[in-house]
Write a protein that holds these residues in place. Structure first.
Motif, PDB file in Angstrom:
ATOM      1  N   SER A 130      35.854  58.038  64.163  1.00  0.00           N
ATOM      2  CA  SER A 130      35.629  59.182  64.171  1.00  0.00           C
ATOM      3  C   SER A 130      35.649  60.041  62.775  1.00  0.00           C
ATOM      4  N   ASN A 131      35.787  61.098  63.543  1.00  0.00           N
ATOM      5  CA  ASN A 131      35.049  62.508  62.318  1.00  0.00           C
ATOM      6  C   ASN A 131      35.773  62.232  61.395  1.00  0.00           C
ATOM      7  N   ASN A 132      37.242  61.432  61.457  1.00  0.00           N
ATOM      8  CA  ASN A 132      38.133  62.127  59.958  1.00  0.00           C
ATOM      9  C   ASN A 132      38.990  61.098  60.832  1.00  0.00           C
ATOM     10  N   CYS A 133      40.409  61.204  59.924  1.00  0.00           N
ATOM     11  CA  CYS A 133      41.122  60.004  59.811  1.00  0.00           C
ATOM     12  C   CYS A 133      42.494  60.602  59.774  1.00  0.00           C
ATOM     13  N   GLY A 134      42.603  62.188  60.768  1.00  0.00           N
ATOM     14  CA  GLY A 134      43.775  62.673  59.936  1.00  0.00           C
ATOM     15  C   GLY A 134      44.562  63.437  59.649  1.00  0.00           C
ATOM     16  N   VAL A 135      45.429  63.013  59.480  1.00  0.00           N
ATOM     17  CA  VAL A 135      46.014  63.388  58.515  1.00  0.00           C
ATOM     18  C   VAL A 135      47.610  62.848  57.725  1.00  0.00           C
ATOM     19  N   ASP A 136      47.900  63.123  57.212  1.00  0.00           N
ATOM     20  CA  ASP A 136      49.531  61.751  56.392  1.00  0.00           C
ATOM     21  C   ASP A 136      50.021  61.468  57.833  1.00  0.00           C
ATOM     22  N   ASP A 137      50.420  63.127  58.498  1.00  0.00           N
ATOM     23  CA  ASP A 137      51.766  62.676  59.569  1.00  0.00           C
ATOM     24  C   ASP A 137      51.224  63.289  60.899  1.00  0.00           C
ATOM     25  N   TRP A 138      49.973  63.319  61.249  1.00  0.00           N
ATOM     26  CA  TRP A 138      49.552  63.402  62.611  1.00  0.00           C
ATOM     27  C   TRP A 138      48.150  63.088  63.019  1.00  0.00           C
ATOM     28  N   GLY A 139      48.072  62.608  64.232  1.00  0.00           N
ATOM     29  CA  GLY A 139      47.024  61.772  64.877  1.00  0.00           C
ATOM     30  C   GLY A 139      46.773  60.511  64.116  1.00  0.00           C
ATOM     31  N   LEU A 140      44.949  60.203  63.606  1.00  0.00           N
ATOM     32  CA  LEU A 140      45.068  58.790  63.144  1.00  0.00           C
ATOM     33  C   LEU A 140      45.702  58.671  62.164  1.00  0.00           C
ATOM     34  N   GLY A 141      46.181  59.685  61.116  1.00  0.00           N
ATOM     35  CA  GLY A 141      47.125  59.569  59.942  1.00  0.00           C
ATOM     36  C   GLY A 141      48.455  58.884  60.413  1.00  0.00           C
ATOM     37  N   LEU A 142      48.607  58.759  61.768  1.00  0.00           N
ATOM     38  CA  LEU A 142      49.584  57.790  62.085  1.00  0.00           C
ATOM     39  C   LEU A 142      49.546  56.088  62.252  1.00  0.00           C
ATOM     40  N   LEU A 143      48.526  55.818  62.769  1.00  0.00           N
ATOM     41  CA  LEU A 143      47.860  54.493  62.631  1.00  0.00           C
ATOM     42  C   LEU A 143      47.873  53.999  61.520  1.00  0.00           C
ATOM     43  N   VAL A 174      36.807  62.393  55.200  1.00  0.00           N
ATOM     44  CA  VAL A 174      38.657  61.788  54.808  1.00  0.00           C
ATOM     45  C   VAL A 174      39.379  62.866  53.548  1.00  0.00           C
ATOM     46  N   GLY A 175      39.082  63.634  53.403  1.00  0.00           N
ATOM     47  CA  GLY A 175      39.411  64.844  52.472  1.00  0.00           C
ATOM     48  C   GLY A 175      41.029  65.172  52.459  1.00  0.00           C
ATOM     49  N   GLU A 176      41.376  65.345  53.831  1.00  0.00           N
ATOM     50  CA  GLU A 176      42.767  65.280  54.076  1.00  0.00           C
ATOM     51  C   GLU A 176      44.036  64.426  54.055  1.00  0.00           C
ATOM     52  N   ASN A 177      43.884  63.867  53.750  1.00  0.00           N
ATOM     53  CA  ASN A 177      44.542  62.597  54.333  1.00  0.00           C
ATOM     54  C   ASN A 177      44.715  61.412  52.750  1.00  0.00           C
ATOM     55  N   LYS A 178      45.777  61.984  51.859  1.00  0.00           N
ATOM     56  CA  LYS A 178      46.300  60.840  50.706  1.00  0.00           C
ATOM     57  C   LYS A 178      46.343  59.383  50.834  1.00  0.00           C
ATOM     58  N   GLU A 179      46.700  59.304  52.305  1.00  0.00           N
ATOM     59  CA  GLU A 179      47.096  57.912  52.443  1.00  0.00           C
ATOM     60  C   GLU A 179      45.570  56.965  52.484  1.00  0.00           C
ATOM     61  N   PHE A 180      44.664  57.602  53.307  1.00  0.00           N
ATOM     62  CA  PHE A 180      43.736  56.997  53.218  1.00  0.00           C
ATOM     63  C   PHE A 180      42.984  56.470  51.954  1.00  0.00           C
ATOM     64  N   GLU A 181      43.156  57.681  51.323  1.00  0.00           N
ATOM     65  CA  GLU A 181      42.885  57.572  49.736  1.00  0.00           C
ATOM     66  C   GLU A 181      43.236  56.559  49.364  1.00  0.00           C
ATOM     67  N   ARG A 182      44.376  56.246  48.628  1.00  0.00           N
ATOM     68  CA  ARG A 182      45.670  55.340  48.338  1.00  0.00           C
ATOM     69  C   ARG A 182      44.871  54.197  48.840  1.00  0.00           C
ATOM     70  N   GLN A 183      44.603  54.081  50.541  1.00  0.00           N
ATOM     71  CA  GLN A 183      44.479  52.249  50.827  1.00  0.00           C
ATOM     72  C   GLN A 183      43.359  51.861  50.698  1.00  0.00           C
ATOM     73  N   TYR A 184      41.850  53.257  50.361  1.00  0.00           N
ATOM     74  CA  TYR A 184      41.085  52.570  50.640  1.00  0.00           C
ATOM     75  C   TYR A 184      40.929  52.454  49.359  1.00  0.00           C
ATOM     76  N   LEU A 185      41.119  52.990  48.303  1.00  0.00           N
ATOM     77  CA  LEU A 185      41.329  52.416  47.459  1.00  0.00           C
ATOM     78  C   LEU A 185      41.781  51.510  46.227  1.00  0.00           C
ATOM     79  N   SER A 186      42.554  50.754  46.516  1.00  0.00           N
ATOM     80  CA  SER A 186      43.960  49.869  46.483  1.00  0.00           C
ATOM     81  C   SER A 186      42.472  48.532  47.601  1.00  0.00           C
ATOM     82  N   GLY A 187      42.005  48.945  47.875  1.00  0.00           N
ATOM     83  CA  GLY A 187      41.192  47.819  49.119  1.00  0.00           C
ATOM     84  C   GLY A 187      42.139  47.367  50.153  1.00  0.00           C
ATOM     85  N   GLU A 188      43.318  47.412  51.247  1.00  0.00           N
ATOM     86  CA  GLU A 188      43.813  48.010  51.777  1.00  0.00           C
ATOM     87  C   GLU A 188      43.127  47.523  53.396  1.00  0.00           C
TER      88      GLU A 188
END
Length: 269
Positions: A51-64, A78-92
């Motif tokens: 997908s072009n991006n992964c939604g935001v923390d509480d909506w869209g793909l961000g929920l999954l 991917v710049g609007e999703n803090k949880e995305f950043e956290r999971q990526y940098l932590s190896g999840e």
């Protein structure tokens, strides 16, 4: 052929663990939020999402993502999703970043049966040379890096330059949202929702479309159709409240004009 199914839950009932998904939308515009919600309720994980991006923390793909249902993302922004950043940098989470135009063309190529194509985008960078971190290890080192891609020179219009080979994308399922759809799966998208939705629909072996307005087959002017029904296998008609439930990713306003200001007059900040 009628393609309407009774509910979003029914439409995604056969999406299995580890399935690959192409999900339409741009930012929060034109995202299949109801189908994403049904997939969240279904509980499957290990999803590989394009997908072009992964939604935001509480909506869209961000929920999954927040529910740890996504194992891999292929995206361009991917710049609007803090949880995305956290999971990526932590190896999840494994992440393949792709130039936006290249991502669009990879999806389109998958939909029309072109296995790969050459593009100048990314030449001279890690996109072509490899080494982009796809997955980090818990200690911060790179666990999986992108491979090098084939680069060839072509002469176009009298100019010779290098081009990088990019492979098409095909997924098990596509999830898209349309403004209008008919019972045969012909879809009409509203303005900028037209950018990635048709391409994702084409790339999926099975395309599921949620539509804000469902009309009978044959009632759409063929010149108005943005995506023909041959690419769509299932259609879900949204309830009025579901169709209205849309988020604004970033609301911006401009100062109101002073009373009596005429058209073209400069307005101070």
């Amino acid at each position: 052929m009628g393609k309407v199914v009774g509910s979003a839950a029914e439409a995604v009932a056969d999406v299995g663990e580890g399935a690959s998904l192409a999900v339409g939308g741009f930012g929060l515009c034109g995202i299949p939020s109801v189908l994403i919600g049904a997939l969240l309720e279904r509980g499957v994980g290990g999803l590989r999402v394009v997908s072009n991006n992964c939604g935001v923390d509480d909506w869209g793909l961000g929920l999954l993502l927040r529910a740890h249902r996504i194992a891999r993302m292929t995206s361009s922004y991917v710049g609007e999703n803090k949880e995305f950043e956290r999971q990526y940098l932590s190896g999840e989470l494994e992440v393949e970043l792709c130039p936006q135009g290249t991502l669009a063309e990879r999806l389109r190529a998958g939909g029309v049966g072109v296995p790969a194509f050459y593009t100048p985008a990314g030449v001279g960078t890690q996109v072509a040379e490899g080494g982009l971190p796809w997955r980090y290890a818990p200690d911060g080192s790179v666990a999986v890096a992108s491979p090098a891609k084939e680069v060839r020179e072509f002469t176009v219009g009298g100019t010779t330059r290098p081009y990088v080979l990019e492979e098409a994308i095909r997924t098990d399922v596509a999830l898209v949202r349309a403004a209008v759809g008919d019972t045969a799966g012909n879809l009409v998208f509203h303005e900028s929702a037209r950018n990635f939705n048709p391409l994702c629909a084409m790339a999926g072996a099975v395309c599921v479309a949620e539509v804000e307005e469902l009309v009978p087959a044959g009632s759409l002017d063929p010149d108005r159709v943005h995506l023909p029904g041959i690419f769509v296998q299932r259609v879900v008609a949204l309830a009025a409240e579901e169709a209205r439930d849309k988020r604004v990713e970033r609301r911006t306003v401009r100062p109101a004009a002073p009373a009596g200001a005429g058209a073209g007059e400069e307005v101070g900040s």
